[in-house]
Design a protein around this motif. Structure first.
Motif, PDB file in Angstrom:
ATOM      1  N   ARG A 110       0.832  -1.212   0.000  1.00  0.00           N
ATOM      2  CA  ARG A 110       0.000   0.000   0.000  1.00  0.00           C
ATOM      3  C   ARG A 110       0.863   1.257   0.000  1.00  0.00           C
ATOM      4  NH1 ARG A 110      -5.325   0.863   0.894  1.00  0.00           N
ATOM      5  NH2 ARG A 110      -5.642  -1.313   1.526  1.00  0.00           N
ATOM      6  N   VAL A 111       2.119   1.124   0.424  1.00  0.00           N
ATOM      7  CA  VAL A 111       3.046   2.264   0.400  1.00  0.00           C
ATOM      8  C   VAL A 111       3.216   2.784  -1.025  1.00  0.00           C
ATOM      9  CG1 VAL A 111       5.446   2.952   0.782  1.00  0.00           C
ATOM     10  CG2 VAL A 111       4.286   1.480   2.450  1.00  0.00           C
ATOM     11  N   PHE A 112       3.133   1.888  -2.022  1.00  0.00           N
ATOM     12  CA  PHE A 112       3.406   2.263  -3.411  1.00  0.00           C
ATOM     13  C   PHE A 112       2.175   2.720  -4.173  1.00  0.00           C
ATOM     14  CE2 PHE A 112       6.448  -1.001  -2.079  1.00  0.00           C
ATOM     15  CZ  PHE A 112       7.637  -0.327  -2.272  1.00  0.00           C
ATOM     16  N   SER A 113       1.010   2.206  -3.821  1.00  0.00           N
ATOM     17  CA  SER A 113      -0.202   2.559  -4.548  1.00  0.00           C
ATOM     18  C   SER A 113      -1.423   2.058  -3.798  1.00  0.00           C
ATOM     19  CB  SER A 113      -0.174   1.957  -5.954  1.00  0.00           C
ATOM     20  OG  SER A 113      -1.368   2.234  -6.654  1.00  0.00           O
ATOM     21  N   LYS A 114      -2.569   2.677  -4.061  1.00  0.00           N
ATOM     22  CA  LYS A 114      -3.831   2.202  -3.501  1.00  0.00           C
ATOM     23  C   LYS A 114      -4.558   1.296  -4.493  1.00  0.00           C
ATOM     24  CE  LYS A 114      -4.609   6.089  -0.346  1.00  0.00           C
ATOM     25  NZ  LYS A 114      -5.533   7.179   0.049  1.00  0.00           N
ATOM     26  N   ARG A 115      -4.135   1.326  -5.764  1.00  0.00           N
ATOM     27  CA  ARG A 115      -4.779   0.498  -6.783  1.00  0.00           C
ATOM     28  C   ARG A 115      -4.322  -0.950  -6.633  1.00  0.00           C
ATOM     29  NH1 ARG A 115      -3.922   2.484 -12.680  1.00  0.00           N
ATOM     30  NH2 ARG A 115      -5.075   0.538 -13.030  1.00  0.00           N
ATOM     31  N   PRO A 116      -5.262  -1.873  -6.471  1.00  0.00           N
ATOM     32  CA  PRO A 116      -4.892  -3.279  -6.278  1.00  0.00           C
ATOM     33  C   PRO A 116      -3.997  -3.826  -7.386  1.00  0.00           C
ATOM     34  CG  PRO A 116      -7.181  -2.967  -5.706  1.00  0.00           C
ATOM     35  CD  PRO A 116      -6.714  -1.668  -6.293  1.00  0.00           C
ATOM     36  N   ILE A 117      -4.265  -3.506  -8.655  1.00  0.00           N
ATOM     37  CA  ILE A 117      -3.466  -4.077  -9.735  1.00  0.00           C
ATOM     38  C   ILE A 117      -2.024  -3.572  -9.689  1.00  0.00           C
ATOM     39  CG2 ILE A 117      -3.968  -2.317 -11.493  1.00  0.00           C
ATOM     40  CD1 ILE A 117      -3.804  -6.157 -11.997  1.00  0.00           C
ATOM     41  N   LYS A 118      -1.834  -2.333  -9.267  1.00  0.00           N
ATOM     42  CA  LYS A 118      -0.477  -1.796  -9.118  1.00  0.00           C
ATOM     43  C   LYS A 118       0.236  -2.473  -7.958  1.00  0.00           C
ATOM     44  CE  LYS A 118      -0.547   1.180 -12.473  1.00  0.00           C
ATOM     45  NZ  LYS A 118       0.319   0.979 -13.662  1.00  0.00           N
ATOM     46  N   ARG A 119      -0.512  -2.747  -6.904  1.00  0.00           N
ATOM     47  CA  ARG A 119       0.074  -3.426  -5.753  1.00  0.00           C
ATOM     48  C   ARG A 119       0.463  -4.860  -6.115  1.00  0.00           C
ATOM     49  NH1 ARG A 119      -4.015  -2.606  -0.886  1.00  0.00           N
ATOM     50  NH2 ARG A 119      -2.310  -3.624   0.277  1.00  0.00           N
ATOM     51  N   VAL A 120      -0.379  -5.524  -6.925  1.00  0.00           N
ATOM     52  CA  VAL A 120      -0.042  -6.869  -7.401  1.00  0.00           C
ATOM     53  C   VAL A 120       1.251  -6.825  -8.197  1.00  0.00           C
ATOM     54  CG1 VAL A 120      -0.721  -8.714  -8.987  1.00  0.00           C
ATOM     55  CG2 VAL A 120      -2.398  -7.754  -7.411  1.00  0.00           C
ATOM     56  N   GLY A 121       1.388  -5.826  -9.067  1.00  0.00           N
ATOM     57  CA  GLY A 121       2.599  -5.691  -9.862  1.00  0.00           C
ATOM     58  C   GLY A 121       3.836  -5.503  -9.006  1.00  0.00           C
ATOM     59  N   LYS A 122       3.740  -4.651  -8.003  1.00  0.00           N
ATOM     60  CA  LYS A 122       4.873  -4.426  -7.098  1.00  0.00           C
ATOM     61  C   LYS A 122       5.244  -5.705  -6.365  1.00  0.00           C
ATOM     62  CE  LYS A 122       5.836  -0.012  -7.588  1.00  0.00           C
ATOM     63  NZ  LYS A 122       7.182   0.445  -8.031  1.00  0.00           N
ATOM     64  N   ALA A 123       4.221  -6.407  -5.868  1.00  0.00           N
ATOM     65  CA  ALA A 123       4.474  -7.649  -5.128  1.00  0.00           C
ATOM     66  C   ALA A 123       5.132  -8.698  -6.019  1.00  0.00           C
ATOM     67  CB  ALA A 123       3.168  -8.190  -4.553  1.00  0.00           C
ATOM     68  N   MET A 124       4.552  -8.913  -7.202  1.00  0.00           N
ATOM     69  CA  MET A 124       5.071  -9.955  -8.083  1.00  0.00           C
ATOM     70  C   MET A 124       6.453  -9.599  -8.634  1.00  0.00           C
ATOM     71  SD  MET A 124       2.982 -12.360  -7.772  1.00  0.00           S
ATOM     72  CE  MET A 124       4.127 -13.342  -8.738  1.00  0.00           C
ATOM     73  N   ASN A 125       6.683  -8.332  -8.922  1.00  0.00           N
ATOM     74  CA  ASN A 125       8.014  -7.932  -9.387  1.00  0.00           C
ATOM     75  C   ASN A 125       9.073  -8.254  -8.339  1.00  0.00           C
ATOM     76  OD1 ASN A 125       7.105  -6.989 -11.845  1.00  0.00           O
ATOM     77  ND2 ASN A 125       6.973  -4.855 -11.209  1.00  0.00           N
ATOM     78  N   PHE A 126       8.739  -8.017  -7.078  1.00  0.00           N
ATOM     79  CA  PHE A 126       9.670  -8.340  -5.991  1.00  0.00           C
ATOM     80  C   PHE A 126       9.873  -9.854  -5.908  1.00  0.00           C
ATOM     81  CE2 PHE A 126      10.649  -9.648  -1.697  1.00  0.00           C
ATOM     82  CZ  PHE A 126      11.682  -8.812  -1.343  1.00  0.00           C
ATOM     83  N   PHE A 127       8.767 -10.610  -5.941  1.00  0.00           N
ATOM     84  CA  PHE A 127       8.860 -12.067  -5.832  1.00  0.00           C
ATOM     85  C   PHE A 127       9.726 -12.653  -6.945  1.00  0.00           C
ATOM     86  CE2 PHE A 127       4.341 -12.078  -3.859  1.00  0.00           C
ATOM     87  CZ  PHE A 127       4.866 -11.741  -2.624  1.00  0.00           C
ATOM     88  N   ILE A 128       9.528 -12.148  -8.162  1.00  0.00           N
ATOM     89  CA  ILE A 128      10.234 -12.701  -9.316  1.00  0.00           C
ATOM     90  C   ILE A 128      11.700 -12.259  -9.337  1.00  0.00           C
ATOM     91  CG2 ILE A 128      10.354 -12.672 -11.851  1.00  0.00           C
ATOM     92  CD1 ILE A 128       7.257 -12.465 -11.822  1.00  0.00           C
ATOM     93  N   LYS A 129      11.963 -11.030  -8.948  1.00  0.00           N
ATOM     94  CA  LYS A 129      13.332 -10.514  -9.011  1.00  0.00           C
ATOM     95  C   LYS A 129      14.187 -10.972  -7.833  1.00  0.00           C
ATOM     96  CE  LYS A 129      15.945  -6.234  -9.732  1.00  0.00           C
ATOM     97  NZ  LYS A 129      15.850  -4.756  -9.897  1.00  0.00           N
ATOM     98  N   TYR A 130      13.567 -11.080  -6.634  1.00  0.00           N
ATOM     99  CA  TYR A 130      14.353 -11.337  -5.430  1.00  0.00           C
ATOM    100  C   TYR A 130      14.014 -12.662  -4.737  1.00  0.00           C
ATOM    101  CZ  TYR A 130      15.553  -6.403  -6.006  1.00  0.00           C
ATOM    102  OH  TYR A 130      15.987  -5.216  -6.515  1.00  0.00           O
ATOM    103  N   PHE A 131      12.783 -12.825  -4.297  1.00  0.00           N
ATOM    104  CA  PHE A 131      12.421 -14.005  -3.487  1.00  0.00           C
ATOM    105  C   PHE A 131      10.916 -14.204  -3.527  1.00  0.00           C
ATOM    106  CE2 PHE A 131      10.964 -15.871   0.482  1.00  0.00           C
ATOM    107  CZ  PHE A 131      11.783 -16.982   0.599  1.00  0.00           C
ATOM    108  N   PRO A 132      10.430 -15.432  -3.731  1.00  0.00           N
ATOM    109  CA  PRO A 132      11.188 -16.689  -3.839  1.00  0.00           C
ATOM    110  C   PRO A 132      11.395 -17.176  -5.268  1.00  0.00           C
ATOM    111  CG  PRO A 132       8.891 -17.186  -3.426  1.00  0.00           C
ATOM    112  CD  PRO A 132       8.988 -15.676  -3.505  1.00  0.00           C
ATOM    113  N   TYR A 133      10.931 -16.384  -6.270  1.00  0.00           N
ATOM    114  CA  TYR A 133      10.871 -16.900  -7.642  1.00  0.00           C
ATOM    115  C   TYR A 133      12.050 -16.475  -8.514  1.00  0.00           C
ATOM    116  CZ  TYR A 133       6.022 -17.559  -6.147  1.00  0.00           C
ATOM    117  OH  TYR A 133       4.899 -17.926  -5.458  1.00  0.00           O
ATOM    118  N   ARG A 134      13.179 -16.150  -7.906  1.00  0.00           N
ATOM    119  CA  ARG A 134      14.328 -15.674  -8.674  1.00  0.00           C
ATOM    120  C   ARG A 134      14.918 -16.787  -9.541  1.00  0.00           C
ATOM    121  NH1 ARG A 134      19.907 -14.841  -7.754  1.00  0.00           N
ATOM    122  NH2 ARG A 134      19.828 -15.929  -5.762  1.00  0.00           N
TER     123      ARG A 134
END
Length: 210
Positions: free
Chosen positions: A110-134
């Motif tokens: 929620r720090v990055f956006s209030k829009r759910p789809i933007k929050r999904v993007g932030k979450a998944m980008n982190f998961f894919i780039k760093y942990f656990p899906y690197r």
């Protein structure tokens, strides 16, 4: 147990125990549920040493969690429950654990956006780039999409490989893959996906829609 296994135990045990009591209270006596939990971790500790080595920390954690899921299922089968019922109950237990593990991180987006789809993007980008899906543990491709959606493909999934090796892809689908749908609902988006590796496809095609 090694340090990582002890951390997984500390992180999950309390929630898993509560989940089992909640889900299994109408299926088994309470003393059997406590014994079940003890046996799950006992067998996990024995069989975790046989896991194939993984090339990233994230894939290592996910395969260990896959083993834990298998231990829950097998202990339920040992209670004379039929396979389909044991799979159903394992999925319910996993959902409680899954929801608990993702709650705090989702709140942080929620720090990055209030829009759910933007929050999904932030979450998944982190998961894919760093942990656990690197990479190279997982092989994933983020796709170009419209502003109202977020999509990616998965070409390699160590969890799906683990369950396939143990002839329990049906358990993977029910207690791992299918949990993505209620998670998407909780995240206030819709998930569309008609292919999954665990169902025998060559990829998993995720598409989150606003």
């Amino acid at each position: 147990m090694k340090i990582l296994d002890k951390l997984i135990f500390l992180l999950i045990n309390k929630t898993a125990k509560r989940a089992m009591i909640s889900v299994l209270s109408e299926q088994l006596p309470q003393n059997s549920i406590y014994e079940l939990n003890t046996n799950i971790w006992k067998n996990y500790g024995i069989r975790v040493t046989d896991l194939e080595k993984q090339n990233t920390f994230g894939s290592k954690v996910m395969v260990k969690l896959s083993l834990l899921t298998l231990m829950i299922f097998e202990q339920l089968v040992n209670q004379k429950l039929p396979d389909h019922k044991a799979i159903q109950l394992t999925a319910k237990i996993n959902w409680i654990i899954y929801e608990k593990l993702t709650n705090r991180f989702w709140g942080f987006t929620r720090v990055f956006s209030k829009r759910p789809i933007k929050r999904v993007g932030k979450a998944m980008n982190f998961f894919i780039k760093y942990f656990p899906y690197r990479r190279p543990g997982y092989e994933m491709e983020i796709l170009k999409t419209e502003n109202t959606e977020y999509a990616f493909n998965v070409y390699k999934c160590p969890a799906a490989e683990f369950f396939n090796k143990h002839d329990r892809s049906d358990l993977c689908v029910a207690s791992w893959c299918d949990l993505d749908y209620p998670l998407a609902k909780k995240w206030e988006v819709t998930l569309e996906r008609d292919k999954t590796i665990a169902r025998g496809n060559s990829l998993c095609n995720f598409r989150f829609l606003e």
